[in-house]
Design an enzyme around this catalytic site. Structure first.
Site, mmCIF file in Angstrom:
data_model
loop_
_atom_site.group_PDB
_atom_site.id
_atom_site.type_symbol
_atom_site.label_atom_id
_atom_site.label_comp_id
_atom_site.label_asym_id
_atom_site.label_seq_id
_atom_site.Cartn_x
_atom_site.Cartn_y
_atom_site.Cartn_z
ATOM 1 N N THR A 40 -6.164 60.588 39.786
ATOM 2 C CA THR A 40 -5.266 60.115 40.564
ATOM 3 C C THR A 40 -6.248 60.093 42.215
ATOM 4 O OG1 THR A 40 -3.369 60.944 38.895
ATOM 5 C CG2 THR A 40 -3.559 59.268 41.142
ATOM 6 N N HIS A 43 -8.902 58.322 42.318
ATOM 7 C CA HIS A 43 -8.968 56.979 42.490
ATOM 8 C C HIS A 43 -8.087 55.949 43.466
ATOM 9 C CE1 HIS A 43 -8.758 56.740 38.184
ATOM 10 N NE2 HIS A 43 -8.195 57.259 37.428
ATOM 11 N N HIS A 63 -0.223 64.531 45.386
ATOM 12 C CA HIS A 63 0.659 65.066 45.079
ATOM 13 C C HIS A 63 1.126 66.099 44.455
ATOM 14 C CE1 HIS A 63 -1.837 62.717 42.430
ATOM 15 N NE2 HIS A 63 -1.879 63.520 40.896
ATOM 16 N N CYS A 96 20.327 56.281 36.535
ATOM 17 C CA CYS A 96 19.652 55.240 35.561
ATOM 18 C C CYS A 96 20.183 56.026 34.453
ATOM 19 C CB CYS A 96 18.565 54.314 35.420
ATOM 20 S SG CYS A 96 17.056 55.666 35.224
ATOM 21 N N ILE A 175 -6.421 69.587 33.061
ATOM 22 C CA ILE A 175 -5.370 68.905 31.827
ATOM 23 C C ILE A 175 -5.452 70.010 30.682
ATOM 24 C CG2 ILE A 175 -3.538 68.206 30.896
ATOM 25 C CD1 ILE A 175 -3.906 66.000 33.917
ATOM 26 N N ASP A 195 -15.651 68.283 24.053
ATOM 27 C CA ASP A 195 -15.604 67.558 25.593
ATOM 28 C C ASP A 195 -17.141 67.087 25.635
ATOM 29 O OD1 ASP A 195 -14.019 66.999 28.938
ATOM 30 O OD2 ASP A 195 -16.157 66.537 28.420
ATOM 31 N N ARG A 200 -17.323 72.189 31.179
ATOM 32 C CA ARG A 200 -15.840 72.619 30.633
ATOM 33 C C ARG A 200 -15.467 73.468 29.294
ATOM 34 N NH1 ARG A 200 -14.009 65.702 31.867
ATOM 35 N NH2 ARG A 200 -13.871 66.994 34.252
ATOM 36 N N LEU A 260 -2.353 61.663 26.141
ATOM 37 C CA LEU A 260 -2.244 62.127 27.962
ATOM 38 C C LEU A 260 -3.211 61.031 28.524
ATOM 39 C CD1 LEU A 260 -0.507 63.362 29.779
ATOM 40 C CD2 LEU A 260 -2.312 65.242 30.174
#
Lengths: 341, 341, 341, 341
Positions: A40, A43, A63, A96, A175, A195, A200, A260
């Protein structure tokens, strides 16, 4: 303080001095020690279409992190200054319907640090106390700093029934590789990882895959391992259209596909033959269950049966952000971590 | 053929020649190679109150075994002569509500081999083809011969949520020790085993228990391992009243107690404090799920993550049945197996 | 303000003037309109052994209520002055392992209003904002005022699989009667309710029981309705030893017994025949799932398929507390409600 | 005997005399009284691409029926001559991994009557005794004759959690309409049915839909009924691409989409926004759970809470097969039934 900032609409990050965050009464200030780098972040760095649609510069990026608590708000009861912690990066409203009925991970008002508000590629970050998760004494800041993506993997793997299962993991980014290790620790009887990247596949093997194969060999590997039935569970971690079709083809009738990996565009699916007549279940994975997934992570790490350290291949200071982006894009990296303080 | 027979109402078994069984069109004849000896066999040998109430001599004893198929009935499609097999010893009607809705293990018309009809301590046994379970090529007859009690352990352990769980196993007879190994393979984060018998605690440790303690030390071990919360799951494998109370005391609030051990008489329970206010779930374990449990066993054995061999401590020919009963009663044995052919 | 107070260690309540509560920044002040009276209040009134061991006078009694919001703390975002609300009376820490993993209902640090801190038999009560639950516009304060015991019934019934099930409800106090209505609305195929009190059986019939019988007739009713199998689910709402034995006897093999009724002392149970050989599951019910149960209640009330009004048989002002206690103890009442403002 | 036969590769059926079936020792011969007509029969009648790929004429058509038992094989224990019965039309091997672990409905060796072998549009049909399901005395042959599609609806609805749920049913053919009635009986709090055909919306309303709307109004109806969250559960019964996109759009985050309707060709799906980021579960429905679904049907019918009779709009003798096909294709029919004997 020093922080890696997305300054404006366009490529790149800038390392600069920004004010240290202030905290609310129900927040804590965390001194960041280690922070994981995620696709992310790439990106956002590249400023692709998703980033353009979602992010509003300027903001501090990042994050995934761990550190220790530097300050606590007046209303905070369960966190003390000096605690070694990581944190859930999805900040939810807590009020919520979803939050109140056990599904906070899909709260429609989720704001993500480093995406929707200031993140953790910085010396300090302010976090709601409810998002803080304590680290066991023997867990390093480095491992603490990658709890967010490990959590994605735990969520993906452990919402399926893994003990005794045959599992195909399509996509061995960090992941996917974590997921291999989790399935191994949870008693999967056979783990096939696929993969296109040989580096990897080596990491997948190191984490416990019985077969680590190029996608063109996945069908044969699955059939051999399952008497032609297909696997009980597929963990789709790539977002690649051909892998998604393979996931649906190689799961057994009545099996389960956990999705995912995020495809970048729509895919043509034959629901009749790929989903309905197979009687399968598909589950879309968002973030981490709050906080069942975090609890599972702590338990697996504590038992010693799961150790993600081998997946971490590169460590950089914030000053080397461009190089960090480069190694991720190149495919040569497993997990990349910033060493901050 | 040679068979160990319960001849009449009273203690003891007799080894004698009996006619080889004939089979129906939907049955198979199995040449028995190895057969496990169970506490139930001891009850029948001793002719205790339970045996007096349940059994109708004469009959061939024994309900755990493996061998190869010597003959198949005309309607049998899925078993061939020469197949290496074990079998579910509970013969159910297959047509009642329970059998037709996934709960054949509690079929009210269950008849058990070696208890309600002729059993497997013999050179041959007739079994319905539906009860036959094939052994992988690399599984020995010996391990095949203890699938029934291993299945009890799999049923007990895997109907709880084991990956990441803290588990207390109260009672380390063979089934309890198997359960320790299953929990280990399925990713339990901490396994505490308790028994009064040091030999059994050694076996539990060998199978993967993190703590193997005398019951008087179980509370301290549980509290230490769980921050005083208690364990997520208790597998009660002893039937001893004090262990049952300990199970209810040491499971955490909201936890799960799986009960397999059979108390010999009623126990006084304070439902308010031991069950209701704790918000726990109690599950009574009967036999093996047909045939989910058998499938799980095959998978765990195939993966190599679970190997029960260390639990088998004694092997005898049928001629030494009295000695087999003695070592079981003495508590010096783990699992005892008859070597038949 | 006016409040019903447990003044000292000894029988009785006293209606007196007490200071209006002040609220913290994360709390709200609620103007109480209606408040349900519970068996627990009777225990406190009578000052029985349980009350002596648990309660520390003086405190305001009462834990079931509805009203409107008079004041909100500075940090409260999801509640406004004037909102029509009820509230969960179990105040949990929100930070322990149980609270963070979906099991707040068994938080070990639970404090109950009207038991461990000031309650709702008063003109005003202070509640944490997180405990507040909004009422639909068409739900009366009276129905709002009994959400707590209705929630016990929803928790008990809906953690079993009710659509199509045969259900035995042992004990038809208000919570048992609510449970009858919930099972009816959720598609139970047959509901058998048992109680010694004919008035309560009438209410059970009014709420939808197909059979409402004296406990001495329950076995015959169950066998007739289930082809002798026994019921799929028992909801044990009485705490009476003979009813608990009957619950275990009349549930079918593989069935489920939900235990809410609190026995006042230990009971002798034959785990072998009553639990283990039957392969049943027993679940101890504590409070209400936070807040799945509350959400279910809102949904059932909103659909119009469940209406508890018929169960409310008596309404009193706070001044008639002694009479309220009397009618409950006499067995002549269904649900009793205080009308406060 | 008289039978409706698919004679050769090409459109149409032919009513002709064929030999009465003979039965094996484990089969029964059933005198067919009523038989439901299904969209699958129309595909075979029209000889569309699916039929061309799957079917091998000549064979007797039809897979939904009820009747009484005319003859039983020597090994059959649970069925007697004269029994009023219906039957599961999927004939499975009973011995594969799926059949032995509770997933017989996805047995890879399934053969369907009226598709892969002779079916029930005839005076007699031979069925394996294991496939027979007894009818309660008060259930008509007509309702018995549509248990197969009702079972599809039960499987689709009750593998979601319906009590209290908000449900959208997209597609109101007979199975969709049955599903509306099942959700109503099982305590759904709000049922929104959508279809382009006003006649079908009337039937949906008659079966209990709160809203019965044209697909262009479905979004507004869902948002109004769910505070904009979307529904908890969608039952996709149409196979229409726009309805599938609507199902994914109108289910709430974390919700569940049950897919039964068969799209005739591939559809472009944006897995990122339609599945993964929503955190939903998709379940492909095949046939009926054997025999949990059948048991649920019996229970719902027995309780009187579900009655499918209103959905049956047309009844024909076998002689009017062409007309039966016509009314189904025209969209003017609910469920169509052949009256045979």
């Amino acid at each position: 303080m020093k922080a890696l900032v997305k300054e404006s609409a366009g490529p790149g990050f800038k390392l600069k001095d920004v004010p240290k965050p202030t905290i609310r009464d129900d927040e804590v200030l965390i001194h960041v020690r280690r922070a994981g780098v995620c696709g992310t972040d790439v990106h956002i760095y590249e400023w692709d279409d998703w980033a353009k649609g979602r992010c509003r510069p300027p903001f501090v990026v990042g994050h995934e992190f761990a550190g220790d608590v530097a300050q606590v708000g007046a209303l905070v009861a369960n966190v003390q200054v000096g605690d070694r912690v990581t944190a859930e990066g999805h900040i939810v409203d807590g009020t919520c319907l979803l939050c109140r009925t056990g599904s906070a991970h899909v709260c429609p008002h989720t704001r993500i640090i480093g995406v929707d508000r200031d993140g953790c590629f910085a010396e300090y970050i302010a976090m709601p106390a409810t998002n803080v998760w304590h680290l066991d004494a023997n867990i390093s800041y480095e491992v603490g700093g990658i709890h967010d993506p490990m959590g994605n993997a735990f969520h993906t793997a452990l919402t399926a029934d893994i003990p005794g299962a045959t599992v195909l993991v399509t996509g061995c980014g960090p992941i996917g590789i974590f997921a291999v290790g989790i399935c191994k620790a949870a008693g999967a009887s056979r783990i096939i990882a696929s993969d296109v990247n040989p580096r990897r596949l080596e990491l997948a093997t190191a984490m416990g895959a019985h077969d680590a194969v190029h996608p063109s060999d996945a069908e044969a590997a699955v059939k051999r391992a399952t008497d032609d039935y297909g696997v009980d569970v597929v963990l789709e971690m790539s977002g690649v259209p051909s892998a998604i079709h393979q996931a649906l083809a190689l799961v057994r009738v009545g099996g389960r596909v956990q999705m995912l990996g995020i495809p970048s565009k729509p895919i043509e699916i034959d629901f009749a033959s790929e989903v309905i007549f197979k009687g399968i279940t598909i589950y879309g994975v968002v973030g981490r269950r709050m906080y069942e997934t975090w609890h599972q992570m702590t338990r697996f790490l504590r038992s010693g049966k799961f150790d993600p350290t081998a997946v971490i291949t590169h460590r950089f200071p914030l000053e080397c952000a461009d190089e960090a982006m480069r190694v991720i894009k190149s495919g040569e990296a497993g997990k990349v971590v910033f060493e901050i303080a």
